[in-house]
Design an enzyme around this catalytic site. Sequence first.
Site, PDB file in Angstrom:
ATOM      1  N   PHE A 137     -22.000  21.556  46.132  1.00  0.00           N
ATOM      2  CA  PHE A 137     -23.228  21.395  46.978  1.00  0.00           C
ATOM      3  C   PHE A 137     -22.754  21.328  48.448  1.00  0.00           C
ATOM      4  O   PHE A 137     -21.562  20.766  48.806  1.00  0.00           O
ATOM      5  CB  PHE A 137     -24.214  20.221  46.575  1.00  0.00           C
ATOM      6  CG  PHE A 137     -25.343  20.309  47.368  1.00  0.00           C
ATOM      7  CD1 PHE A 137     -26.544  20.930  46.925  1.00  0.00           C
ATOM      8  CD2 PHE A 137     -25.487  19.226  48.388  1.00  0.00           C
ATOM      9  CE1 PHE A 137     -27.549  21.026  47.469  1.00  0.00           C
ATOM     10  CE2 PHE A 137     -26.768  19.215  49.053  1.00  0.00           C
ATOM     11  CZ  PHE A 137     -27.827  20.264  48.799  1.00  0.00           C
ATOM     12  N   ASP A 222     -19.906  13.452  42.046  1.00  0.00           N
ATOM     13  CA  ASP A 222     -21.113  13.636  42.670  1.00  0.00           C
ATOM     14  C   ASP A 222     -22.128  13.583  41.447  1.00  0.00           C
ATOM     15  O   ASP A 222     -22.136  14.579  40.810  1.00  0.00           O
ATOM     16  CB  ASP A 222     -21.312  14.828  43.690  1.00  0.00           C
ATOM     17  CG  ASP A 222     -22.621  14.914  44.107  1.00  0.00           C
ATOM     18  OD1 ASP A 222     -23.705  14.403  43.543  1.00  0.00           O
ATOM     19  OD2 ASP A 222     -22.842  15.620  45.010  1.00  0.00           O
ATOM     20  N   TYR A 247     -33.848  10.919  43.432  1.00  0.00           N
ATOM     21  CA  TYR A 247     -34.919  11.778  43.744  1.00  0.00           C
ATOM     22  C   TYR A 247     -35.255  12.790  42.702  1.00  0.00           C
ATOM     23  O   TYR A 247     -35.878  13.534  42.424  1.00  0.00           O
ATOM     24  CB  TYR A 247     -35.201  12.080  44.878  1.00  0.00           C
ATOM     25  CG  TYR A 247     -34.113  12.748  45.658  1.00  0.00           C
ATOM     26  CD1 TYR A 247     -33.925  14.088  45.626  1.00  0.00           C
ATOM     27  CD2 TYR A 247     -33.177  12.244  46.821  1.00  0.00           C
ATOM     28  CE1 TYR A 247     -33.003  14.942  46.264  1.00  0.00           C
ATOM     29  CE2 TYR A 247     -32.250  12.916  47.085  1.00  0.00           C
ATOM     30  CZ  TYR A 247     -31.982  14.207  47.219  1.00  0.00           C
ATOM     31  OH  TYR A 247     -30.942  14.926  47.645  1.00  0.00           O
ATOM     32  N   LYS A 248     -34.090  13.333  42.055  1.00  0.00           N
ATOM     33  CA  LYS A 248     -34.187  14.383  41.118  1.00  0.00           C
ATOM     34  C   LYS A 248     -34.658  14.053  39.885  1.00  0.00           C
ATOM     35  O   LYS A 248     -35.775  13.482  39.555  1.00  0.00           O
ATOM     36  CB  LYS A 248     -32.684  15.194  40.958  1.00  0.00           C
ATOM     37  CG  LYS A 248     -32.391  15.703  42.417  1.00  0.00           C
ATOM     38  CD  LYS A 248     -30.803  16.272  42.320  1.00  0.00           C
ATOM     39  CE  LYS A 248     -30.243  16.770  43.801  1.00  0.00           C
ATOM     40  NZ  LYS A 248     -31.138  17.662  44.531  1.00  0.00           N
ATOM     41  N   ARG A 399     -33.841  28.614  39.256  1.00  0.00           N
ATOM     42  CA  ARG A 399     -33.423  27.489  38.534  1.00  0.00           C
ATOM     43  C   ARG A 399     -34.730  26.772  37.803  1.00  0.00           C
ATOM     44  O   ARG A 399     -35.618  26.577  38.480  1.00  0.00           O
ATOM     45  CB  ARG A 399     -32.882  26.367  39.360  1.00  0.00           C
ATOM     46  CG  ARG A 399     -31.770  26.907  40.078  1.00  0.00           C
ATOM     47  CD  ARG A 399     -30.973  25.708  40.838  1.00  0.00           C
ATOM     48  NE  ARG A 399     -31.859  24.722  41.497  1.00  0.00           N
ATOM     49  CZ  ARG A 399     -31.462  23.630  42.199  1.00  0.00           C
ATOM     50  NH1 ARG A 399     -30.187  23.080  41.892  1.00  0.00           N
ATOM     51  NH2 ARG A 399     -32.384  23.066  42.880  1.00  0.00           N
TER      52      ARG A 399
END
Length: 425
Positions: A137, A222, A247-248, A399
């Site tokens: 990322f 991560d 938050y995912k 995705r």
Amino acid sequence: MTPPVYESSDAFVLGLDAQDPLRPFRDEFLHVASASGAPAVYLAGNSLGIQPRKARKYVQMEMEDWERLGVEGHVHGRHPWLPYHELLTDQVARVVGAQPLEVVVMNTLSVNLHLMMVSFYRPTRERFKILIEGGAFPSDQYAVASQARFHGYDPKEAIIRLEPREGEDTLRPEDILEAVERHGKEVALVMMGSVNYLTGQAFDLRAITRVAHAQGCKVGFDLAHGAGNLKLSLHDDGPDFAVWCSYKYLNGGPGSLGGVFVHERHARSPELPRFEGWWGHNKATRFEMGPTFDPLPGAEGWQLSNPPIFQLAALRASLELFDKATMEALRAKSEKLTGFMEFLLDRLPAGFVTITTPRDPKQRGAQLSLRFKGEPRRLLQRLSTAGIICDFREPDIIRAAPAPLYNTYLDVFRFVKALEAHALE
């Protein structure tokens, strides 16, 4: 284990949902509405999870205590604010497979990553490099490059990026381990994702940690796409640290607090360099306001400031659901949901879609990364019009991630049926 046998029929799909032991958890969430007003098929929980029903209640409770008590809410609130973050400690420890001493909810992911690298990226003349995924990322790539520069190294020389073999989309597990062994003596830190944000590939954290530690490297992960998605075992796997957002898959809300894991073997190592703040100070003497920092044992000792209570309250609403469901049961359903999506996608017209995520369930979580024939942005818009929410990542990937807490087999079926309609035009 014998792989599930799937069918492509309404009756089969409805039967799967009827037999799903986690089905009641869907009702614990507020669902995004489609243009028609009906609940959308929401397959973007790998980007932002939806809202737990109790999140508003829990935040409102703290708003009321603020109104009613002011500063006294720190000690006299219904859930006093001074120790509020401790309400989440045991729950998040179970989500990531850690001991409570090893975790804390604080800050946001990239902030936590920098704080961890202060302690665990300690370059020397002989060992100064950081090994990461080439497709990590962007924020992780910026973070490791800036840390290398901070220590006086050129990122072009200090950063080793692992790339897939030519013509392949994902890294081969054996190539990762071979690279760690080959470069290990010059690597100070192996810093990788647990699941790659773009490809959806999940990595073997235990194997990477074992090989890296054998070479004398520190290891960090991560878990932005791993926490709440994979069944993790951080304590047993043994990395030095890990960081994640909430938050995912963890449904903490936009910009929600992140988390930190620091392995137990570092729990009482005050000599480890770190950036210090008063919230990481010994709780028994914190309010004596002394001039010398006395770190708390474990991950809490890396805290800087008192945390935002409203964000903690919203996240607590979701973590309670994870605790009830258990990561073992969620992972089992996730494998079936994603496997069902894979089965249906494979039945679409030849050449229409390519799944770039590994086929092996051990090398993926809920997300499938899809490359379509034609213009993916146009397809994404068409899906949105049909009440189906996925997301797009450059250069050409859509995705789709069925989250087992709130997605159904019917969601997956509707998604692929919409793709089929587009493919047959």
